[in-house]
Scaffold this motif. Structure first.
Motif, PDB file in Angstrom:
ATOM      1  N   THR A 285      34.222 -20.799 -59.963  1.00  7.52           N
ATOM      2  CA  THR A 285      33.345 -21.448 -58.982  1.00  7.52           C
ATOM      3  C   THR A 285      32.600 -22.606 -59.656  1.00  7.52           C
ATOM      4  O   THR A 285      32.017 -22.437 -60.728  1.00  7.52           O
ATOM      5  N   PRO A 286      32.581 -23.797 -59.058  1.00 10.52           N
ATOM      6  CA  PRO A 286      31.906 -24.945 -59.682  1.00 10.52           C
ATOM      7  C   PRO A 286      30.401 -24.723 -59.827  1.00 10.52           C
ATOM      8  O   PRO A 286      29.748 -24.173 -58.942  1.00 10.52           O
ATOM      9  N   VAL A 287      29.874 -25.161 -60.958  1.00 10.20           N
ATOM     10  CA  VAL A 287      28.432 -25.105 -61.245  1.00 10.20           C
ATOM     11  C   VAL A 287      27.930 -26.541 -61.378  1.00 10.20           C
ATOM     12  O   VAL A 287      28.556 -27.361 -62.064  1.00 10.20           O
ATOM     13  N   HIS A 288      26.782 -26.839 -60.738  1.00  9.65           N
ATOM     14  CA  HIS A 288      26.270 -28.204 -60.711  1.00  9.65           C
ATOM     15  C   HIS A 288      24.875 -28.282 -61.345  1.00  9.65           C
ATOM     16  O   HIS A 288      24.094 -27.328 -61.273  1.00  9.65           O
ATOM     17  N   ALA A 289      24.581 -29.414 -61.942  1.00  6.40           N
ATOM     18  CA  ALA A 289      23.246 -29.642 -62.502  1.00  6.40           C
ATOM     19  C   ALA A 289      22.237 -29.695 -61.364  1.00  6.40           C
ATOM     20  O   ALA A 289      22.456 -30.375 -60.358  1.00  6.40           O
ATOM     21  N   VAL A 290      21.107 -28.999 -61.506  1.00 10.71           N
ATOM     22  CA  VAL A 290      20.119 -28.949 -60.421  1.00 10.71           C
ATOM     23  C   VAL A 290      19.225 -30.186 -60.402  1.00 10.71           C
ATOM     24  O   VAL A 290      18.506 -30.424 -59.432  1.00 10.71           O
ATOM     25  N   ALA A 291      19.270 -30.982 -61.462  1.00 11.02           N
ATOM     26  CA  ALA A 291      18.430 -32.188 -61.516  1.00 11.02           C
ATOM     27  C   ALA A 291      18.995 -33.141 -62.569  1.00 11.02           C
ATOM     28  O   ALA A 291      19.828 -32.754 -63.398  1.00 11.02           O
ATOM     29  N   ASP A 292      18.544 -34.382 -62.524  1.00 11.66           N
ATOM     30  CA  ASP A 292      18.901 -35.341 -63.569  1.00 11.66           C
ATOM     31  C   ASP A 292      18.391 -34.831 -64.915  1.00 11.66           C
ATOM     32  O   ASP A 292      17.321 -34.214 -64.998  1.00 11.66           O
ATOM     33  N   GLY A 293      19.135 -35.105 -65.974  1.00 11.54           N
ATOM     34  CA  GLY A 293      18.672 -34.669 -67.280  1.00 11.54           C
ATOM     35  C   GLY A 293      19.652 -34.996 -68.388  1.00 11.54           C
ATOM     36  O   GLY A 293      20.624 -35.728 -68.188  1.00 11.54           O
ATOM     37  N   VAL A 294      19.391 -34.438 -69.565  1.00 10.94           N
ATOM     38  CA  VAL A 294      20.219 -34.651 -70.752  1.00 10.94           C
ATOM     39  C   VAL A 294      20.644 -33.301 -71.300  1.00 10.94           C
ATOM     40  O   VAL A 294      19.818 -32.383 -71.441  1.00 10.94           O
ATOM     41  N   VAL A 295      21.931 -33.153 -71.615  1.00 11.27           N
ATOM     42  CA  VAL A 295      22.451 -31.904 -72.183  1.00 11.27           C
ATOM     43  C   VAL A 295      21.912 -31.747 -73.609  1.00 11.27           C
ATOM     44  O   VAL A 295      22.120 -32.609 -74.461  1.00 11.27           O
ATOM     45  N   THR A 296      21.200 -30.646 -73.854  1.00  9.89           N
ATOM     46  CA  THR A 296      20.640 -30.412 -75.192  1.00  9.89           C
ATOM     47  C   THR A 296      21.390 -29.334 -75.956  1.00  9.89           C
ATOM     48  O   THR A 296      21.248 -29.212 -77.173  1.00  9.89           O
ATOM     49  N   PHE A 297      22.181 -28.519 -75.242  1.00  9.17           N
ATOM     50  CA  PHE A 297      22.958 -27.482 -75.919  1.00  9.17           C
ATOM     51  C   PHE A 297      24.240 -27.225 -75.139  1.00  9.17           C
ATOM     52  O   PHE A 297      24.227 -27.079 -73.912  1.00  9.17           O
ATOM     53  N   LYS A 298      25.347 -27.151 -75.871  1.00  6.64           N
ATOM     54  CA  LYS A 298      26.635 -26.780 -75.303  1.00  6.64           C
ATOM     55  C   LYS A 298      27.361 -25.941 -76.346  1.00  6.64           C
ATOM     56  O   LYS A 298      27.661 -26.423 -77.431  1.00  6.64           O
ATOM     57  N   GLY A 299      27.585 -24.663 -76.015  1.00  7.21           N
ATOM     58  CA  GLY A 299      28.266 -23.830 -76.982  1.00  7.21           C
ATOM     59  C   GLY A 299      28.082 -22.355 -76.707  1.00  7.21           C
ATOM     60  O   GLY A 299      27.623 -21.937 -75.644  1.00  7.21           O
ATOM     61  N   TRP A 300      28.413 -21.548 -77.718  1.00  8.83           N
ATOM     62  CA  TRP A 300      28.325 -20.091 -77.595  1.00  8.83           C
ATOM     63  C   TRP A 300      26.910 -19.641 -77.903  1.00  8.83           C
ATOM     64  O   TRP A 300      26.311 -20.051 -78.890  1.00  8.83           O
ATOM     65  N   ALA A 301      26.372 -18.773 -77.033  1.00 12.20           N
ATOM     66  CA  ALA A 301      24.991 -18.318 -77.215  1.00 12.20           C
ATOM     67  C   ALA A 301      24.931 -16.800 -77.229  1.00 12.20           C
ATOM     68  O   ALA A 301      24.188 -16.182 -76.450  1.00 12.20           O
TER      69      ALA A 301
END
Length: 442
Positions: A285-301
């Motif tokens: 299912t597609p997930v969308h950004a809820v507001a304008d912004g900058v990606v600060t983390f992408k990875g395994w958590a």
């Protein structure tokens, strides 16, 4: 007498001309036009492109020569390449018979989609023609109301309304109405243009002219008005329906777990904080950004699996956990816009099934995504206030059934400026009544 005769002759000539024009118009109306071709002159055959079938093969079966097909191929390259035909698409051939009753193909019309088509013509001297067009549409302004029993989509299906209407209403109200908090008895009224092909086949919807959504006893109006070069939707007081954050980062799902500081973990079986909202949804299912912004983390958590974190204005940060994957182009340091596709629902990390764990932090402190106060976007400007109120009064009256067809709004590009009442020459005649005057008895 001579003048009278000339006048009568002129009158007869004008009448004859008018009759001829009327006759021509009636003849045009009576013509049986199919794809813009006078079908009365032809025998029509309709079929579908078969699997592995080519345009050359189809045309050759109707006697079109290799030379003509080659000319057609070159003529159609910039309009609709012959190789673009697809199995299952409908085509219609127009055949005439000569004096010896030999059949000749004059036109083949291929339907590119529900409304579009291409006309391939074959004429004398082996000449060809290609024309791309669309079927004529009928627009019907429609007003419908419904009481919701389960969900917005459920009520749309129950009322046999266009499915695209549900998607359009979700787009309009995505910042304002909590579609995951829909309760039985909530309702809506909407005015929209419904499109029809050949006056009978529904082809979706056009503009939504206005809506009223009632949730938990509160009414949310959607009034269309052009500001900033585009038509947007506004609340009745002129506030924008757009807010700083979307109500949710995905659609067509349900809440499976809410914000809590003492939730029993479904895997570890211990009570621990769950400072987010879980949306159960199918994998992918597609997930969308809820507001304008900058990606600060992408990875395994860790237990969060594949995760994204986005920093927004107002010291806000959002988190999207358990993703199955990321959208193309999403990377740490990249700027994203509200509503942009950022990833897909999954079940990575400590998860018992596909869902999205959605979180919000302000200044590093977790807050409940379902209770965050929303700041609206820029409201109707001062210079647009009078025009907006003109539109609002008529749209709200139409939604409530208190306006005639002649008074309703039919365009939003040229709103008449409000007129000031003229001041009579005798200013004393226009003196207002005293404020102390008693109202007339009913």
């Amino acid at each position: 007498m001579k003048t009278l005769r000339l006048y009568l002759l002129a009158l007869l000539a004008l009448t004859a001309g008018a009759c001829n024009r009327t006759s021509e118009k009636e003849t045009e109306t009576r013509r049986n036009l199919v794809y813009g071709i006078d079908a009365d002159n032809y025998r029509l055959e309709t079929a579908e492109v078969g699997k592995g079938e080519t345009m050359s093969k189809i045309l050759n079966s109707y006697g079109i020569t290799v030379r003509q097909i080659d000319r057609l191929d070159r003529a159609s390259k910039e309009i609709f390449p012959l190789r673009n035909i697809r199995p299952g698409h409908k085509y219609t051939v127009f055949i005439h018979e000569d004096s010896l009753y030999s059949p000749h193909l004059d036109y083949l019309v291929y339907e590119t989609d529900r409304t579009g088509f291409v006309v391939f013509g074959f004429h004398d001297n082996d000449s060809v023609s290609v024309r791309k067009d669309t079927k004529p549409m009928t627009i019907r302004r429609t007003q419908r109301s419904a009481v919701i029993n389960s969900s917005l989509w459920g009520s749309i299906m129950e009322q046999n309304l266009p499915y695209s209407l549900a998607a359009e209403m979700e787009n309009i109200y995505q910042w304002t109405v909590d579609f995951f908090g829909i309760q039985k008895g909530d309702s809506f009224t909407v005015i929209y243009d419904e499109l029809f092909i050949d006056d009978t086949v529904s082809a979706g919807i056009g503009r939504v002219w206005g809506a009223k959504f009632t949730q938990g006893g509160k009414e949310y109006y959607a009034i269309p008005y052009r500001q900033g070069g585009k038509i947007q939707y506004w609340e009745a007081d002129g506030a924008s329906l757009r807010k700083q954050l979307l109500k949710a980062p995905l659609k067509y799902t349900r809440i499976s777990s809410k914000f809590s500081y003492a939730r029993k973990h479904p895997i570890y079986k211990v009570y621990r904080p769950h400072t987010g909202v879980d949306y159960a949804a199918p994998k992918g299912t597609p997930v969308h950004a809820v507001a304008d912004g900058v990606v600060t983390f992408k990875g395994w958590a860790g237990g969060g699996g594949k995760t994204l974190k986005i920093k927004h204005a107002g010291n806000l940060m959002t988190g999207y956990l358990h993703l199955s994957g990321y959208a193309k182009g999403i990377a740490q340091g990249k700027r994203v816009s509200q509503g942009q596709l950022i990833g897909y629902v999954g079940s990575t990390g400590a998860s018992t099934g596909p869902h999205l764990d959605y979180r919000i932090w302000r200044n590093g402190t977790p807050i409940d995504p379902l209770k965050i106060p929303q700041k609206p976007a820029e409201p109707i400007s001062k210079q647009n206030r009078a025009g907006f109120e003109y539109v609002r009064e008529r749209i709200m009256a139409e939604l409530n059934g208190t306006i005639s067809d002649e008074e309703r709004i039919t365009q939003l590009d040229s709103i008449p400026a409000p007129t000031k009442p003229a001041v009579p020459a005798d200013s004393t005649a226009a003196a207002p009544a005293k404020a102390t005057a008693k109202p007339a008895k009913k």
